[in-house]
Design a protein around this motif. Structure first.
Motif, short mmCIF file in Angstrom:
data_model
loop_
_atom_site.label_atom_id
_atom_site.label_comp_id
_atom_site.label_asym_id
_atom_site.label_seq_id
_atom_site.Cartn_x
_atom_site.Cartn_y
_atom_site.Cartn_z
N LEU B 62 7.38 -8.01 6.88
CA LEU B 62 7.36 -9.36 6.32
C LEU B 62 6.63 -9.42 4.98
CD1 LEU B 62 6.40 -11.26 9.60
CD2 LEU B 62 8.66 -10.78 8.73
N PHE B 63 5.89 -8.35 4.65
CA PHE B 63 5.08 -8.37 3.44
C PHE B 63 5.93 -8.18 2.19
CE2 PHE B 63 1.19 -6.93 5.91
CZ PHE B 63 0.69 -8.21 5.93
N PRO B 64 5.48 -8.68 1.03
CA PRO B 64 6.21 -8.43 -0.21
C PRO B 64 6.22 -6.94 -0.54
CG PRO B 64 4.13 -9.54 -0.63
CD PRO B 64 4.37 -9.60 0.84
N GLU B 65 7.22 -6.56 -1.33
CA GLU B 65 7.47 -5.14 -1.62
C GLU B 65 6.25 -4.44 -2.24
OE1 GLU B 65 10.08 -2.16 -0.95
OE2 GLU B 65 10.42 -4.26 -0.50
N GLU B 66 5.52 -5.17 -3.13
CA GLU B 66 4.38 -4.55 -3.80
C GLU B 66 3.28 -4.20 -2.80
OE1 GLU B 66 5.71 -7.41 -4.97
OE2 GLU B 66 6.68 -6.60 -6.76
N PHE B 67 3.06 -5.14 -1.87
CA PHE B 67 2.01 -4.92 -0.87
C PHE B 67 2.39 -3.75 0.04
CE2 PHE B 67 -0.48 -5.79 2.87
CZ PHE B 67 -1.70 -6.15 2.32
N LYS B 68 3.69 -3.71 0.41
CA LYS B 68 4.18 -2.63 1.25
C LYS B 68 3.97 -1.29 0.55
CE LYS B 68 8.24 -3.84 3.14
NZ LYS B 68 9.68 -3.68 3.37
N ALA B 69 4.24 -1.27 -0.76
CA ALA B 69 4.08 -0.02 -1.50
C ALA B 69 2.63 0.45 -1.46
CB ALA B 69 4.53 -0.20 -2.95
N GLN B 70 1.69 -0.51 -1.56
CA GLN B 70 0.27 -0.14 -1.49
C GLN B 70 -0.06 0.46 -0.12
OE1 GLN B 70 -1.41 0.05 -3.99
NE2 GLN B 70 -1.66 -1.79 -5.21
N VAL B 71 0.46 -0.16 0.92
CA VAL B 71 0.18 0.34 2.27
C VAL B 71 0.76 1.74 2.44
CG1 VAL B 71 0.59 -0.04 4.73
CG2 VAL B 71 0.07 -1.96 3.26
N ILE B 72 2.01 1.91 1.99
CA ILE B 72 2.68 3.22 2.14
C ILE B 72 1.94 4.27 1.32
CG2 ILE B 72 4.81 4.45 1.64
CD1 ILE B 72 6.27 1.84 2.37
N SER B 73 1.51 3.88 0.12
CA SER B 73 0.77 4.83 -0.70
C SER B 73 -0.54 5.23 -0.03
CB SER B 73 0.49 4.22 -2.07
OG SER B 73 -0.47 4.98 -2.75
N TYR B 74 -1.19 4.26 0.60
CA TYR B 74 -2.44 4.61 1.29
C TYR B 74 -2.15 5.56 2.46
CZ TYR B 74 -6.88 4.49 3.56
OH TYR B 74 -8.05 4.90 4.12
N ILE B 75 -1.08 5.31 3.17
CA ILE B 75 -0.75 6.16 4.32
C ILE B 75 -0.41 7.58 3.88
CG2 ILE B 75 1.01 6.55 6.10
CD1 ILE B 75 1.03 3.53 6.52
N PHE B 76 0.34 7.71 2.79
CA PHE B 76 0.81 9.04 2.40
C PHE B 76 -0.15 9.76 1.45
CE2 PHE B 76 4.63 7.37 4.18
CZ PHE B 76 5.33 8.46 4.61
N TYR B 77 -0.84 9.01 0.59
CA TYR B 77 -1.68 9.66 -0.43
C TYR B 77 -3.17 9.37 -0.28
CZ TYR B 77 2.72 10.15 -2.93
OH TYR B 77 3.98 10.46 -3.28
N ASN B 78 -3.54 8.45 0.60
CA ASN B 78 -4.94 8.08 0.77
C ASN B 78 -5.53 7.42 -0.48
OD1 ASN B 78 -7.01 7.99 2.67
ND2 ASN B 78 -8.08 9.65 1.64
N ARG B 79 -4.67 6.79 -1.29
CA ARG B 79 -5.18 6.05 -2.44
C ARG B 79 -4.22 4.90 -2.73
NH1 ARG B 79 -1.64 7.65 -6.34
NH2 ARG B 79 -0.96 9.81 -6.25
N PHE B 80 -4.69 3.98 -3.59
CA PHE B 80 -3.84 2.84 -3.91
C PHE B 80 -3.19 3.07 -5.26
CE2 PHE B 80 -6.82 0.99 -0.86
CZ PHE B 80 -5.90 0.53 0.04
N LEU B 81 -2.10 2.36 -5.48
CA LEU B 81 -1.34 2.53 -6.71
C LEU B 81 -1.82 1.55 -7.76
CD1 LEU B 81 2.07 2.50 -4.92
CD2 LEU B 81 1.12 4.50 -6.00
N SER B 82 -1.71 1.96 -9.01
CA SER B 82 -1.99 1.00 -10.08
C SER B 82 -0.65 0.56 -10.69
CB SER B 82 -2.88 1.64 -11.13
OG SER B 82 -2.31 2.86 -11.55
N GLY B 83 -0.71 -0.51 -11.44
CA GLY B 83 0.52 -0.99 -12.06
C GLY B 83 1.32 -1.91 -11.18
N LEU B 84 0.69 -2.50 -10.21
CA LEU B 84 1.36 -3.46 -9.35
C LEU B 84 0.60 -4.78 -9.40
CD1 LEU B 84 2.20 -1.50 -6.11
CD2 LEU B 84 3.80 -2.44 -7.74
N PRO B 85 1.24 -5.88 -9.04
CA PRO B 85 0.52 -7.16 -9.02
C PRO B 85 -0.73 -7.10 -8.13
CG PRO B 85 2.85 -7.53 -8.83
CD PRO B 85 2.66 -6.05 -8.83
N VAL B 86 -0.66 -6.36 -7.01
CA VAL B 86 -1.86 -6.20 -6.18
C VAL B 86 -2.54 -4.93 -6.68
CG1 VAL B 86 -2.72 -6.42 -3.84
CG2 VAL B 86 -0.34 -6.91 -4.31
#
Lengths: 342, 210
Positions: B62-86
């Motif tokens: 249900l989350f917006p795509e940007e938020f989902k990307a942050q969660v997925i990045s944390y799961i796979f890379y253990n860090r958050f992404l830059s260049g997103l609204p969040v």
């Protein structure tokens, strides 16, 4: 003759013995197993009969009978495992076997379309169904002894552990889904991840390249060997499209995935001279910045005017009238750094 | 092919640590037996983990795509992404963590109360409690109107209807007193802090290794 008669009588006697033993006196798992195999046997007969009479192999009767066979067999296995329990840390081996049978029956036999559409449901449901079977065991009227020596706090903890295993299996399928849907985002190694491990190397194609190649194939099919005077019209159809519409046109070649919202497709045309045009196709990454990822991919295609080889026999005036277009594209190259804004 | 081995190891490890810490504190503060306190702690923690997973699987699509990307990045890379609204998700992470902390506490408390409520109805305890309920079958007791009403009142936190005057001692010993609820909170706080320390240590170790 008499001997044969005796033999036949012996067989009937042993069969009736088995039947009466199964049916009347001791109701046990053997009864259920017998009923199960009997249903399958009847289903087989129904199937043969249907094949002989209608020529079709699956009939309603045989399917119903084989479903009944499954249900009886599941009850038989459950019954047997309740009488011969083998536990490990509160997980009973029997409920897992029965759960597997129920899952196969539900998602391979009964609701085949659900099982085909979501292959993960079979595995995710397995621990849940095992847990449900484990819960039903305490509700049997016969198992009052089992209830008496049961520790309910430990019991419910074990049931919750079944659900936890189910969640882990679901997480495995989710991570596969994310890998397929975010190929560019997940193109680095997962060394630091606290969740997953890569067991074999995965080589994934660059999504932008995939999109550009699909677009190129589509344009080639519409431009190559077409009359020269129609080329402008065809190309302008592409250059006027927005990024989303371009993705729409190549949907059949590369099905849409979640990551596509971060790829922006652009097509531009440049007229070099009357007999040559250059088509520029670009895929720009608009998503989160990644150190290893280039910001845009460019593919250039040369469209040149040539004589139609089919008209060689005719005179020169006619040949000049039928020019056709030839298109040739370079491999896409990656530009890193900040992508220019439009 | 990727397998969630690390997840399974980490989660089992955190569960073990939480159960150990909470069982110790419950044993010390509630004066129960060692075995019972381990059972309480195990039930509470596995319940919290399972509910957490279910909430995660339900909410993530249900989350917006940007938020989902942050969660997925944390799961796979253990860090958050830059260049997103969040872009700097630290505020989001902190508030979510606080919500999870209190949500998990409520869940543990209520889950344990409901568990104790059901344990009350099990036949093994009938023998100690007298003849009042033993004539009724297990199912009748489980589904009787009074019990359903009591369970509903228990879930919303209204307490149990107790109209029996013939008993001086409270009939329902599964309702938690304030002291018990505070003990559970104390246990939850300690186990959460222990896990947080381990996570912090892992983060620092990863940073120094390169």
């Amino acid at each position: 003759m008499l001997k044969m008669f005796d033999k036949a009588r012996g067989i009937t006697k042993s069969m009736t013995d088995a039947m009466s033993g199964a049916m009347s006196g001791a109701l046990s798992w053997k009864t259920m197993a017998f009923l199960g195999f009997f249903s399958w046997f009847m289903a087989f007969i129904a199937r043969v009969v249907a094949e002989l009479t209608y020529g079709s192999s699956n009939s309603f009767t045989s399917e119903t009978l084989s479903s009944c066979g499954w249900i009886f067999l599941i009850i038989a296995v459950d019954w047997w495992t309740m009488e011969h329990p083998s536990d490990f840390l509160g997980f009973s081996f029997g409920t897992w076997v029965t759960g597997a049978l129920v899952c196969i029956f539900l998602f391979v036999e009964l609701f085949e379309n659900i099982g085909d559409e979501f292959p993960s449901v079979l595995f995710v449901a397995w621990p849940v169904i095992s847990a449900i079977i484990k819960i039903t065991h305490i509700c049997y009227p016969a198992s009052s002894k089992y209830r008496e020596r049961l520790n309910y706090r430990a019991f419910w903890t074990v049931i919750l552990c079944h659900l936890l295993i189910s969640c882990w299996i679901q997480f495995y399928f989710s991570s596969q889904y994310w890998l397929n849907n975010y190929p560019t985002l997940l193109s680095e190694d997962f060394e630091k991840s606290a969740f997953i491990m890569r067991v074999e190397p995965v080589i994934r194609a660059n999504r932008g390249e995939q999109l550009l190649n699909a677009l190129e194939t589509d344009i080639k099919a519409n431009v190559d060997n077409q009359p020269w005077f129609e080329v402008d019209q065809v190309i302008s159809k592409y250059t006027n499209l927005s990024s989303d519409d371009l993705k729409e046109t190549i949907k059949e070649q590369v099905p849409e995935i979640s990551e596509d919202i971060w790829w922006q497709l652009i097509s531009k045309i440049e007229q070099i001279n009357p007999s040559q045009k250059t088509l520029i196709l670009q895929a720009r990454w608009r998503g989160p910045t990644l150190p290893t990822l280039g910001s845009q991919l460019t593919q250039t295609c040369q469209i040149v005017r040539i004589n139609d080889p089919g008209s060689l026999g005719r005179n020169e005036a006619a040949r000049n009238l039928v020019f056709i277009a030839k298109i040739e594209c370079s491999a896409s190259d990656v530009q890193t750094g900040e992508s220019p804004s439009i | 092919m990727v397998l969630p081995f690390r997840l399974i190891l980490f989660q089992s490890y955190f569960l073990l640590i939480a159960v150990a810490v909470e069982a110790f504190i419950l044993y010390r503060r509630l004066q129960t037996s060692r075995k019972k306190s381990v059972q309480y702690a195990a039930f509470m923690n596995v319940l919290a983990h399972v509910c957490g997973w279910i909430v995660f699987f339900v909410l993530l699509p249900l989350f917006p795509e940007e938020f989902k990307a942050q969660v997925i990045s944390y799961i796979f890379y253990n860090r958050f992404l830059s260049g997103l609204p969040v872009d700097r998700p630290i505020i989001v992470v902190t508030s979510v963590a606080v919500m999870i902390f209190f949500g998990a506490y409520l869940l543990k408390l209520k889950g344990l109360e409901i568990l104790e409520f059901y344990v009350e109805f099990m036949p093994a305890r009938d023998k100690n409690r007298g003849t009042n309920n033993s004539e009724q079958s297990f199912f009748q007791r489980l589904t009787s109107g009074e019990n359903t009403l009591n369970l509903a009142r228990l879930i919303v936190g209204a307490g149990i209807l107790n109209k029996t005057l013939d008993k001086k001692k409270p009939r329902y010993d599964y309702l938690f007193t304030r002291w018990q609820a505070i003990s559970i909170f104390w246990a939850h706080l300690s186990s959460s802090s222990a896990i947080l320390l381990i996570l912090l240590w892992r983060e620092i170790a990863l940073r120094y290794r390169g």
